[in-house]
Scaffold this active site. Sequence first.
Site, PDB file in Angstrom:
ATOM      1  N   CYS A   1      -0.823   5.509   2.971  1.00 15.76           N
ATOM      2  CA  CYS A   1      -2.102   5.213   2.318  1.00 15.76           C
ATOM      3  C   CYS A   1      -3.252   5.198   3.328  1.00 15.76           C
ATOM      4  O   CYS A   1      -3.050   4.996   4.533  1.00 15.76           O
ATOM      5  CB  CYS A   1      -2.056   3.843   1.650  1.00 15.76           C
ATOM      6  SG  CYS A   1      -0.998   3.722   0.207  1.00 15.76           S
TER       7      CYS A   1
ATOM      8  N   GLU B   1      -5.564   2.948   3.807  1.00 18.26           N
ATOM      9  CA  GLU B   1      -5.758   1.655   4.476  1.00 18.26           C
ATOM     10  C   GLU B   1      -4.823   1.519   5.672  1.00 18.26           C
ATOM     11  O   GLU B   1      -5.219   1.095   6.757  1.00 18.26           O
ATOM     12  CB  GLU B   1      -5.493   0.500   3.505  1.00 18.26           C
ATOM     13  CG  GLU B   1      -6.433   0.453   2.306  1.00 18.26           C
ATOM     14  CD  GLU B   1      -5.916   1.238   1.105  1.00 18.26           C
ATOM     15  OE1 GLU B   1      -5.294   2.301   1.292  1.00 18.26           O
ATOM     16  OE2 GLU B   1      -6.145   0.770  -0.020  1.00 18.26           O
TER      17      GLU B   1
ATOM     18  N   CYS C   1      -2.933  -1.036  -2.367  1.00 18.58           N
ATOM     19  CA  CYS C   1      -1.602  -1.229  -2.952  1.00 18.58           C
ATOM     20  C   CYS C   1      -0.933  -2.421  -2.274  1.00 18.58           C
ATOM     21  O   CYS C   1      -1.409  -2.938  -1.256  1.00 18.58           O
ATOM     22  CB  CYS C   1      -0.757   0.037  -2.814  1.00 18.58           C
ATOM     23  SG  CYS C   1       0.004   0.242  -1.190  1.00 18.58           S
TER      24      CYS C   1
ATOM     25  N   GLU D   1      -0.261  12.614   2.396  1.00 17.95           N
ATOM     26  CA  GLU D   1       0.941  12.741   1.565  1.00 17.95           C
ATOM     27  C   GLU D   1       1.960  13.689   2.210  1.00 17.95           C
ATOM     28  O   GLU D   1       1.688  14.334   3.232  1.00 17.95           O
ATOM     29  CB  GLU D   1       0.546  13.225   0.165  1.00 17.95           C
ATOM     30  CG  GLU D   1      -0.365  12.215  -0.514  1.00 17.95           C
ATOM     31  CD  GLU D   1      -0.668  12.530  -1.965  1.00 17.95           C
ATOM     32  OE1 GLU D   1      -0.424  13.673  -2.414  1.00 17.95           O
ATOM     33  OE2 GLU D   1      -1.154  11.620  -2.668  1.00 17.95           O
TER      34      GLU D   1
ATOM     35  N   ASN E   1      -5.482   8.851   2.948  1.00 16.98           N
ATOM     36  CA  ASN E   1      -4.078   8.987   2.560  1.00 16.98           C
ATOM     37  C   ASN E   1      -3.565  10.343   3.018  1.00 16.98           C
ATOM     38  O   ASN E   1      -4.260  11.360   2.953  1.00 16.98           O
ATOM     39  CB  ASN E   1      -3.866   8.761   1.058  1.00 16.98           C
ATOM     40  CG  ASN E   1      -4.728   9.605   0.149  1.00 16.98           C
ATOM     41  OD1 ASN E   1      -5.831  10.009   0.501  1.00 16.98           O
ATOM     42  ND2 ASN E   1      -4.234   9.876  -1.048  1.00 16.98           N
TER      43      ASN E   1
ATOM     44  N   CYS F   1       0.028  -2.021   1.437  1.00 23.12           N
ATOM     45  CA  CYS F   1      -1.152  -2.133   2.313  1.00 23.12           C
ATOM     46  C   CYS F   1      -1.648  -3.570   2.396  1.00 23.12           C
ATOM     47  O   CYS F   1      -2.100  -4.020   3.452  1.00 23.12           O
ATOM     48  CB  CYS F   1      -2.261  -1.210   1.823  1.00 23.12           C
ATOM     49  SG  CYS F   1      -1.886   0.533   2.105  1.00 23.12           S
TER      50      CYS F   1
HETATM   51  N1  THU Z   1      -3.211   5.380  -2.104  1.00 27.95           N
HETATM   52  C1  THU Z   1      -3.953   4.938  -1.045  1.00 27.95           C
HETATM   53  O1  THU Z   1      -4.234   5.693  -0.113  1.00 27.95           O
HETATM   54  N2  THU Z   1      -4.375   3.643  -1.049  1.00 27.95           N
HETATM   55  C2  THU Z   1      -4.142   2.755  -2.057  1.00 27.95           C
HETATM   56  O2  THU Z   1      -4.460   1.589  -1.920  1.00 27.95           O
HETATM   57  C3  THU Z   1      -3.510   3.217  -3.296  1.00 27.95           C
HETATM   58  C4  THU Z   1      -2.791   4.512  -3.196  1.00 27.95           C
HETATM   59  C5  THU Z   1      -2.769   6.770  -2.123  1.00 27.95           C
HETATM   60  C6  THU Z   1      -1.308   6.996  -1.903  1.00 27.95           C
HETATM   61  C7  THU Z   1      -1.094   8.334  -2.573  1.00 27.95           C
HETATM   62  O3  THU Z   1      -1.410   9.364  -1.654  1.00 27.95           O
HETATM   63  C8  THU Z   1      -2.126   8.361  -3.704  1.00 27.95           C
HETATM   64  O4  THU Z   1      -3.061   7.345  -3.390  1.00 27.95           O
HETATM   65  C9  THU Z   1      -1.553   8.134  -5.084  1.00 27.95           C
HETATM   66  O5  THU Z   1      -0.827   6.970  -5.134  1.00 27.95           O
END
Ligand code: THU
Length: 132
Positions: A53, A55, A88, A44, A42, A91
Amino acid sequence: MNQQQLVERARQVKENAYSPYSNFRVGAALLMKDGTVIDGVNVENVSFGATNCAERTAIFTAVAQGYKKGDFEAVAVSGDTVDFLPPCSICRQVLVEFGGPDFKVLLTNGNADVKEVTLDELVPLAFTELEM
Ligand code: THU
């Protein structure tokens, strides 16, 4: 690469996550049918909606490398959670775009326990190309 190795890869790559806002690191290891593994984390942003994310980072990297629909075998997702960490919903939709119904999703938790589900189980009644 077996299931355990793919999970271990996701756990390792998680260390590269850029998540200063949530402090929640996620790693993804995407296995292609030719045996190649593509990493994702991920990433940000101070403008939170610009976050990507783990994935999707892996899937988009695979596409940039020339992989096509049908080339995708499995993905392992790792985060420091007690529960199994599922992708999520954004994704999931991106996974549906490139993975077939039998694409394997390896959910893990902070202890590296593994729960394997197919994409069809993860996203029943997926929105995909429909007959018109
Ligand atoms: N996140 C992911 O990388 N993958 C997921 O399937 C769930 C959420 C990340 C996004 C964000 O940087 C952090 O987790 C909190 O939501």
